[in-house]
Enzyme design. Structure first.
Site, PDB file in Angstrom:
ATOM      1  N   HIS A   8       0.818  -1.218   0.000  1.00  0.00           N
ATOM      2  CA  HIS A   8       0.000   0.000   0.000  1.00  0.00           C
ATOM      3  C   HIS A   8       0.844   1.257   0.000  1.00  0.00           C
ATOM      4  O   HIS A   8       1.998   1.255   0.413  1.00  0.00           O
ATOM      5  CB  HIS A   8      -0.976   0.027   1.186  1.00  0.00           C
ATOM      6  CG  HIS A   8      -0.322   0.004   2.537  1.00  0.00           C
ATOM      7  ND1 HIS A   8       0.065  -1.149   3.163  1.00  0.00           N
ATOM      8  CD2 HIS A   8      -0.003   1.000   3.395  1.00  0.00           C
ATOM      9  CE1 HIS A   8       0.590  -0.862   4.354  1.00  0.00           C
ATOM     10  NE2 HIS A   8       0.575   0.439   4.510  1.00  0.00           N
ATOM     11  N   GLU A  44      -8.147   3.618   9.123  1.00  0.00           N
ATOM     12  CA  GLU A  44      -7.730   3.500   7.735  1.00  0.00           C
ATOM     13  C   GLU A  44      -8.888   3.052   6.860  1.00  0.00           C
ATOM     14  O   GLU A  44      -9.812   2.365   7.314  1.00  0.00           O
ATOM     15  CB  GLU A  44      -6.575   2.501   7.598  1.00  0.00           C
ATOM     16  CG  GLU A  44      -6.991   1.055   7.868  1.00  0.00           C
ATOM     17  CD  GLU A  44      -5.918   0.044   7.490  1.00  0.00           C
ATOM     18  OE1 GLU A  44      -4.739   0.349   7.618  1.00  0.00           O
ATOM     19  OE2 GLU A  44      -6.298  -1.053   7.047  1.00  0.00           O
ATOM     20  N   GLN A  55      -4.012   3.467   0.910  1.00  0.00           N
ATOM     21  CA  GLN A  55      -4.454   3.470   2.305  1.00  0.00           C
ATOM     22  C   GLN A  55      -4.649   4.915   2.750  1.00  0.00           C
ATOM     23  O   GLN A  55      -3.684   5.653   2.930  1.00  0.00           O
ATOM     24  CB  GLN A  55      -3.392   2.789   3.182  1.00  0.00           C
ATOM     25  CG  GLN A  55      -3.735   2.735   4.659  1.00  0.00           C
ATOM     26  CD  GLN A  55      -2.562   2.244   5.490  1.00  0.00           C
ATOM     27  OE1 GLN A  55      -1.489   2.854   5.479  1.00  0.00           O
ATOM     28  NE2 GLN A  55      -2.730   1.145   6.184  1.00  0.00           N
ATOM     29  N   HIS A  79       3.670   6.912   4.303  1.00  0.00           N
ATOM     30  CA  HIS A  79       4.624   5.813   4.231  1.00  0.00           C
ATOM     31  C   HIS A  79       4.272   4.895   3.069  1.00  0.00           C
ATOM     32  O   HIS A  79       3.213   5.021   2.458  1.00  0.00           O
ATOM     33  CB  HIS A  79       4.669   5.021   5.548  1.00  0.00           C
ATOM     34  CG  HIS A  79       3.402   4.275   5.899  1.00  0.00           C
ATOM     35  ND1 HIS A  79       2.387   4.831   6.637  1.00  0.00           N
ATOM     36  CD2 HIS A  79       2.993   3.020   5.617  1.00  0.00           C
ATOM     37  CE1 HIS A  79       1.420   3.935   6.810  1.00  0.00           C
ATOM     38  NE2 HIS A  79       1.759   2.824   6.187  1.00  0.00           N
ATOM     39  N   GLU A 129       7.064   0.376   5.734  1.00  0.00           N
ATOM     40  CA  GLU A 129       6.368  -0.656   6.506  1.00  0.00           C
ATOM     41  C   GLU A 129       6.513  -1.975   5.754  1.00  0.00           C
ATOM     42  O   GLU A 129       6.214  -2.051   4.558  1.00  0.00           O
ATOM     43  CB  GLU A 129       4.876  -0.287   6.640  1.00  0.00           C
ATOM     44  CG  GLU A 129       4.065  -1.308   7.420  1.00  0.00           C
ATOM     45  CD  GLU A 129       2.576  -0.944   7.505  1.00  0.00           C
ATOM     46  OE1 GLU A 129       2.156  -0.001   6.808  1.00  0.00           O
ATOM     47  OE2 GLU A 129       1.859  -1.620   8.256  1.00  0.00           O
TER      48      GLU A 129
HETATM   49 CO    CO Z   1       0.564   1.123   6.469  1.00  0.00          CO
END
Ligand code: CO
Length: 139
Positions: A8, A44, A55, A79, A129
């Site tokens: 994502h 989210e 996301q 991120h 992540e």
């Molecule tokens: Co994330």
């Protein structure tokens, strides 16, 4: 190669409903999954794009890291989530390459995944992540 997919791209927003509506109008996007992750202080909405997600991420409390990011840098890219087969193996590999871990060990993420965050410092300015999907998990 340890990365199997872009899991994502996370975008920090102040108003989750407005962002969902915008993506719906602009792209015909629909929400595939929605979740409050209380430990991270975020809510989210995942919009599926092929095998990846956009996301949309909003803080649920003032001391949430995402609230602090919005305060510091405004809304926008927060991120990137890289999908991996094994979060621990990928984390160890990144640490061996000199990365700075935020999570010292893999931990539960949203939709039944196992995740670990890597600090942007030492990763060319990008909060990373690592996302391991777990078969049999909710999503
Ligand atoms: Co994330």
């Amino acid at each position: 190669m340890l990365l199997t997919e872009i899991d994502h791209v996370a975008i920090a927003v102040k108003d989750l409903e407005a962002a969902i509506e915008y993506y719906a109008k602009a792209f015909g996007a629909t929400v595939d999954h929605r979740e409050v992750v209380e430990s991270d202080g975020v809510e989210e909405a995942l919009l599926k794009v092929a095998e990846s997600y956009v996301q949309l991420l909003t803080p649920t409390r003032e001391d949430s890291p995402v609230a602090k990011a919005i305060e510091k840098r405004g809304e926008g890219l927060h991120h990137i989530g890289y999908r991996v087969d094994d979060c621990q193996v990928a984390l160890d590999s990144m640490l061996a390459a000199g990365a700075t871990a935020i999570d010292k060990a893999p931990r539960p993420g949203s939709r039944g995944t196992t995740v670990a965050f890597i600090h942007p410092k030492g990763s060319f300015g990008t909060l990373i992540e690592l996302v391991q999907e777990n078969p049999g998990a909710d999503h």
